[in-house]
Write an enzyme that holds these catalytic residues in place. Structure first.
Site: not given
Ligand code: AGP
Length: 605
Positions: A2, A27, A72, A98-99, A479, A483, A486, A502, A600
């Protein structure tokens, strides 16, 4: 997540607010709306989908007071009725939020008993109804009374049809910044969206209310007493927000890494002494020496950077390091003994869970060092000190360049502590020399983009992947898998290669390829044995390694990266994984810069 943008002044606020919403697009959002009071009545536009839809609906409508919002979805589906602004039954009052209002169900029930009928499923809709109920001619008073009833973490902007030149804004646990212009005032959830208009800003602290009128801004604290606050100056430059020659922001940001890695290191090397100096934080040598234990809190990609750092901090600086997922940690009653040093990692500096963890740790007396990319963000401001990534705005929801910059800054911080403990000057110097090569080495990985694209094309139809690695390559595999999940919407598991036997190895067959990060020198042989086990189960293996030796029987495909210290390999291997995920996503037709369901800055729990 948002976005709020509001304007009160002498210009066409609709245009300014729509431009502001575009600056908040990164965002993540699923609908957008705005409201104004042109002729004593509230006029609103709300559309599902892109801001372009809202722009079409708005046409040449203009107004001097505007509240605008990107939503959002949290409470209620993505529909026009659930988008913001939300109104009271008689449409006297309009609100953007927002929130999350945590006690909205109780409030809704109470209002319903009084005969209020709700038009949406949102938590926000209780607010205009509370304001309307409390309103007796004094707009500010009515807002204050309504706000006192709310529990949760939110930022809000409110207008009332009887007050066409007034705007009330408030913050509680969610960022809201007021920009002071010449005879005009701007409000946004992100200072970056204001910088094109003004550099003079006021950040609202928790519980504070801003009463904005043409004559200026009045501020009130949680007890409703009027307060005065000095304006702060936005010092950073307005970010360049264009994709340039690239098809997506994500690809542009992946390709920026030689420069962003270099920026993260710039003027932080103290070569003569083989160590590091940070101008941004004001800690004495004795403070560093007093560190007995490090606690890292973060979410998502930042959490993975934290895991990499924990290996380094224990290995090179010999400091016990614990990494905690902020969303879990915030509900623990943490033990924070003397000597605990906290690192809160957040690209956006607005992640609600990490912010809550930071506040709890500060309340327990710990020094909290933030590692952030966004100057002026809440975490950067509330932390005891902050090291900035200097990566520039990261617009793609998928964090790429920020991750490698986090790794660079965390490595430098480790080096500083290591040199104060066990690492010798020559070792420190050699380490810095190795780091200096990183931008060029990152470029060498990027130069293989078309090779990686070919591999991605070959594997684009597979729906399940493993990413595996050992030691530094384990968090890197987490990581890499994130990627792919997402942006390509492909099921991918990051796993410690040694753990596969395991349980997860049961999933390996010819339809489940593995991206094997075999770059850790210390664990190379052991990783090979784990990969043999995968190969024996007919699993296809894409190897990311520094050399082909010993991999002939294992690899179906190779991505070769330059050789460096094990501690630095996550940076280079991650760039390869980012490119792989990007090309997989493109091949599968996924929406890369704004993946579905993601935001974001995750400013809600
Ligand atoms: C990363 O690709 C993601 N979109 C997400 O995991 C992100 O890293 C996470 O929400 C934490 O965000 P920040 O680093 O802004 O705290």
């Amino acid at each position: 997540m948002c976005g709020i943008y509001a304007y009160l002044g002498h210009r066409n606020g609709v245009k300014i607010a729509l431009d502001g919403l575009h600056r908040l697009e990164y965002r993540g959002y699923d609908s957008a709306g705005l409201a104004a009071i042109p002729n004593g009545e509230i006029v609103a536009f709300r559309e599902v989908g892109k801001i372009a839809e809202l722009e079409k609906a708005v046409g040449d409508f203009s107004a001097n007071l505007v509240i605008a919002h990107t939503r959002w979805a949290t409470h209620g589906k993505v529909t026009r009725e659930n988008s913001h602004p939300q109104f009271d039954e008689k449409k006297n009052c309009a609100v953007i939020l927002n929130g999350i209002i945590e006690n909205y169900q109780t409030l809704r029930e109470a209002l319903r008993k009084e005969g209020v009928k709700f038009a949406s499923d949102t938590d926000t809709e209780v607010i205009p109804n509370l304001v309307a109920r409390a309103y007796e001619g004094d707009f500010l008073r009515a807002c204050q009374q309504a706000l006192l009833l709310l529990k949760g973490s939110f930022a809000v902007a409110i207008i009332h049809k009887n007050h066409p030149r007034e705007l009330v804004v408030a913050a509680n646990g969610s960022p809201l910044v007021i920009g002071i212009g010449a005879g005009e005032t701007f409000v946004s959830s992100d200072p970056n969206a204001l910088i094109h208009h003004t550099r003079e800003v006021i950040y609202l602290a928790d519980g504070e209310i801003g009463y904005i009128k043409p004559e200026g801004v009045e501020l009130f604290d949680a007890t409703m007493s009027q307060i005065s606050k000095k304006t702060e100056k936005l010092l950073h430059e307005a970010e360049e927000m264009s994709k340039g020659q690239f098809e997506h922001y994500t690809l542009k940001e992946i390709f920026e890494q030689p420069r962003t890695i270099s920026n993260a290191m710039m003027s932080r090397f103290f070569e003569e002494w083989g160590t590091v100096a940070f101008d941004d934080i004001n800690l004495a040598i004795s403070d560093y020496i007093a560190i007995k234990r490090i606690l890292i809190v973060a979410c998502g990609t930042s959490l993975h950077a934290g895991y990499v750092a924990s290996y380094m901090l224990e290995d090179l600086a010999r400091i016990p390091t614990q990494v905690e997922i902020s969303s879990e940690f915030r509900y623990k009653n943490p033990i924070v003994p003397e000597g605990t040093f906290v690192i809160a990692i957040s690209q956006s500096g607005e992640t609600a869970d990490t912010l809550a963890a930071l506040r709890e740790l500060k309340a327990k007396g710990a020094y909290v060092l933030a590692i952030c990319n966004v100057p002026g963000s809440t975490i950067a401001r509330e932390a005891s000190g902050c090291l900035f990534l200097r990566a520039g705005a990261e617009i793609g929801v998928c964090s790429t360049k920020a991750f490698t910059s986090q790794l660079v800054v965390l490595t430098l911080f480790t080096l500083l502590l290591a040199r104060m403990r066990h690492m010798s000057k020559p070792e420190g110097r050699k380490f810095l020399q190795m780091m200096e090569k990183l931008p060029g080495q990152a470029q060498l990985v990027l130069d293989q983009a078309s090779h990686i694209e070919k591999i991605a094309k070959k594997y684009a139809q597979y729906n399940d992947f493993f990413f595996v690695g050992r030691r530094y390559m384990f968090p890197t595999s987490l990581e890499g898998a994130l990627k792919l999940k997402e942006i390509a919407y492909v099921n991918a598991n990051g796993y410690a290669a040694g753990e596969m036997k395991h349980g997860p190895i049961a999933l390996i067959n010819e339809n489940c390829p593995t991206v094997a990060l075999a770059c850790d020198k210390v664990m190379f042989e052991k990783t090979l044995s784990n990969l043999m086990e995968i190969k024996a189960r007919h699993g296809k293996v894409i190897v990311v390694a520094t050399k082909k030796d010993g991999l002939d029987e294992i690899a179906d495909d190779y991505i070769l990266i330059p050789e460096t210290y094990d501690e630095l390999t996550p940076i280079l291997a991650s760039i390869a994984c980012q490119l792989f995920a990007y090309y997989m996503a493109r091949e599968r037709g996924a929406e890369i810069d704004k993946p579905r369901n993601l935001a974001k800055a995750v400013t809600v729990e």
